[in-house]
Design an enzyme around this catalytic site. Structure first.
Site, mmCIF file in Angstrom:
data_model
loop_
_atom_site.group_PDB
_atom_site.id
_atom_site.type_symbol
_atom_site.label_atom_id
_atom_site.label_comp_id
_atom_site.label_asym_id
_atom_site.label_seq_id
_atom_site.Cartn_x
_atom_site.Cartn_y
_atom_site.Cartn_z
ATOM 1 N N ASP A 73 -0.236 5.139 0.944
ATOM 2 C CA ASP A 73 -0.524 6.097 2.018
ATOM 3 C C ASP A 73 -0.610 5.395 3.364
ATOM 4 O O ASP A 73 -1.411 4.480 3.557
ATOM 5 C CB ASP A 73 -1.841 6.827 1.744
ATOM 6 N N ASP A 80 0.871 -1.170 0.000
ATOM 7 C CA ASP A 80 0.000 0.000 0.000
ATOM 8 C C ASP A 80 0.914 1.228 0.000
ATOM 9 O O ASP A 80 2.115 1.121 0.288
ATOM 10 C CB ASP A 80 -0.887 -0.025 1.240
#
Length: 232
Positions: free
Chosen positions: A21, A19
């Site tokens: 953020d 991922d």
């Protein structure tokens, strides 16, 4: 039988999907700032930080619908556009540095011929901007964004990067900081590891039964190193 962090030698780890953020980039404060600004600019109720951190990890449209369940399509579009303008261009929004340990972790994985990919709810424009700013664009063999695929926890973006990398799920691992990352990985049949320096608490992440949880990327690298020693 427990799934190991590193697969057996005959089926060695080949792909790690991150991922963005809250996992590689310390951007949640900027996201919260711009979500609150967008609400204020379009005259919507401004949600508190806890509510906003809860939806980080969803695609923007899905996040807006979660925050404003009665919203129509026009409201969602206006909110999303206003938010993106702030995130991509506001000079007074919080900075978004990489978390400590990113380069060391990526270097360690690449030195072992592990491919790297990103599956993020950011827009393509937002991810490309971040990759260019951090100099990491060349590190990832595949990327998938929230405006190109259904929102997490749908497994589509994770399946996309695995297909692009040509790696089967048993030889892949997902690293994320939100329950949506872990749920996406479960739906795709990919073992996942959580880092807790992002948006969701260890208690929430633990409910998703990841392979493990680490406070940061430096600790995660230590665990990878230990797992490698144990397989030698």
């Amino acid at each position: 039988m427990n799934t190991p962090l590193l697969p057996p030698a005959e089926n060695a780890l080949r792909l790690v999907v991150f991922d963005w953020d809250g996992t590689l980039m310390d951007s949640p404060r900027r996201i919260v700032h711009c979500l609150q600004r967008a609400a204020g600019q379009i005259g919507a109720p401004v949600r508190d930080e806890a509510a906003l951190r809860n939806i980080i990890g969803l695609g923007v449209d899905a996040a807006v619908r979660e925050l404003y369940p009665q919203a129509d399509d026009a409201f969602v579009r206006q909110f999303a556009e206003t938010y993106r303008e702030c995130y991509l261009g506001a000079e007074d929004a919080p900075e978004t540095p990489l978390f400590p340990g990113v380069a060391l972790l990526l270097d360690w994985l690449e030195a072992r011929d592990v491919l790297l990919a990103v599956a993020t709810s950011k827009s393509r424009r937002g991810l490309d901007q971040a990759l260019e700013a951090t100099g990491l664009a060349s590190r990832f063999v595949a990327t998938a964004t929230g405006d190109e695929h259904p929102s997490k926890p749908n497994p589509a973006m994770l399946e996309h990067v695995m297909n692009r990398a040509g790696v089967e799920r048993a030889r892949a691992r997902m690293v994320g900081d939100s329950v949506y990352d872990l749920q996406m990985a479960r739906h795709a049949g990919v073992p996942a590891v959580a880092v807790t320096h992002g948006v969701h608490s260890p208690e929430r992440l633990r409910e998703e039964a990841p392979l493990g949880m680490q406070p940061d990327l430096e600790s995660l690298l230590d665990v990878f190193r230990q797992a490698e020693r144990e397989t030698e």
